[in-house]
Write an enzyme that holds these catalytic residues in place. Structure first.
Site, short mmCIF file in Angstrom:
data_model
loop_
_atom_site.label_atom_id
_atom_site.label_comp_id
_atom_site.label_asym_id
_atom_site.label_seq_id
_atom_site.Cartn_x
_atom_site.Cartn_y
_atom_site.Cartn_z
N TYR A 56 0.85 -1.19 0.00
CA TYR A 56 0.00 0.00 0.00
C TYR A 56 0.89 1.25 0.00
CZ TYR A 56 -4.28 -2.64 1.17
OH TYR A 56 -5.36 -3.49 1.16
N LEU A 202 -18.34 -0.34 1.08
CA LEU A 202 -19.13 0.69 0.42
C LEU A 202 -18.88 0.69 -1.09
CD1 LEU A 202 -18.76 3.57 3.03
CD2 LEU A 202 -20.66 1.97 2.72
#
Length: 307
Positions: A56, A202
């Protein structure tokens, strides 16, 4: 959940210094100051479990978490992962020597002696699972990791991993708009006592209502930076489902995101939900979801809307 206990909510840190593991976005995403502000807000709200990966931001996510731990004098529980390249053209995969090297580097960046959970960030067809999971098992025996698992595996791959080793968790994309794991992965987890961790709750922002018919995607949103995982959602069928979610949210007086998260919180099969807020105010739907739980009938109604 048998075997492994994790916090129900984890702060996803994939946007610290990048946009996930994509090398073309390394050095972008949240700055260190912004990441610190977000971690402060998450910790204050009671979120004490952080989720990251070595790649990341090309290591920047782990570095930011490590810096925050040192400066604040607190210790969140941690998941990190390995598979993806740390920079464009660098090696990747789950070969045992690479795992050992990457784990040491992750621990150094995080400034800790052990991570609670270590995951294979993807399936590697070039390395036998017995070798990969053997390396994870050795790290566990050495006290470098508390437990290990897999991520982005389908049911067949998870079954093979369970035959080759003892993974205690799987982290996959799961939301009202991504329910592919209901058919086989979730039943297998229940049968074998594997903790199921849901990322993308989401759906890259789709379940927040930020994307609208005929309106350009907001600047800086996932669909303007790294849309590939969610490109198939750009359809009238998706917008029709979102209309139903908006109506449901208005009836309850909460945001769409809060309803989508409450739907996940109401599923006892989900051991952990990994949220990926971009700003401290994006944590509010989590609190609202916890406060405004869904009944079984409400969950069923939403399931029909998104079926």
């Amino acid at each position: 959940m048998a075997g492994l206990t994790v916090a129900r909510i984890a702060l996803g840190c994939g946007n610290f210094g990048g946009v996930g593991s994509a090398p073309e976005f390394f050095g972008r995403g949240l700055t260190e100051d912004q990441a610190f502000e977000l971690m402060d807000a998450a910790w204050a709200s009671g979120i004490v479990y952080f989720d990251t990966a070595d790649a990341y931001g090309g290591g920047r996510s782990e570095q930011a978490i490590g810096g925050w731990i040192r400066s604040r004098g607190v210790r969140p529980r941690l998941t990190t992962k390995t598979f993806n390249a740390m920079q464009a053209g660098a090696d990747h995969g789950l070969e045992p020597d690479r795992i050992a090297r990457q784990l040491r580097s992750s621990l150094d960046r995080l400034g800790v002696d052990q991570v609670d959970l270590y995951l294979a960030h993807d399936y590697d067809p070039d390395v036998p699972l017995s070798e990969t999971l053997g390396a994870f098992g050795a790290a566990q025996a050495d006290g470098l990791i508390g437990a290990y698992g897999v991520s982005n595996f389908d049911a067949e791959q998870l079954a093979a991993a369970l035959a080759a080793g003892a993974p205690q968790a799987i982290q996959n994309s799961y939301s009202l708009l991504a329910r592919q794991d209901e058919r086989a992965v979730l039943p297998l987890c229940a049968e074998r006592g594997v903790a199921y961790l849901a990322f993308g709750p989401l759906a890259g922002g789709w379940l927040t209502g930020k994307y609208r018919r005929g309106v350009p995607y907001p600047a800086g949103s996932r669909m303007t930076q790294r849309p590939e995982p969610y490109a198939e959602l750009a359809s009238e069928a998706t917008f029709a489902k979102l209309d139903g979610l908006l109506q449901f949210a208005r009836e309850r007086g909460v945001a769409m995101a809060a309803v989508a998260l409450a739907w996940l919180l109401g599923d006892e099969r989900i051991a952990q939900i990994v949220i990926g807020p971009g700003r401290p105010e994006h944590l509010q739907p989590v609190a609202d979801a916890i406060e405004h739980r869904l009944t079984a009938d409400e969950r069923a109604r939403l399931g029909e809307v998104f079926g």
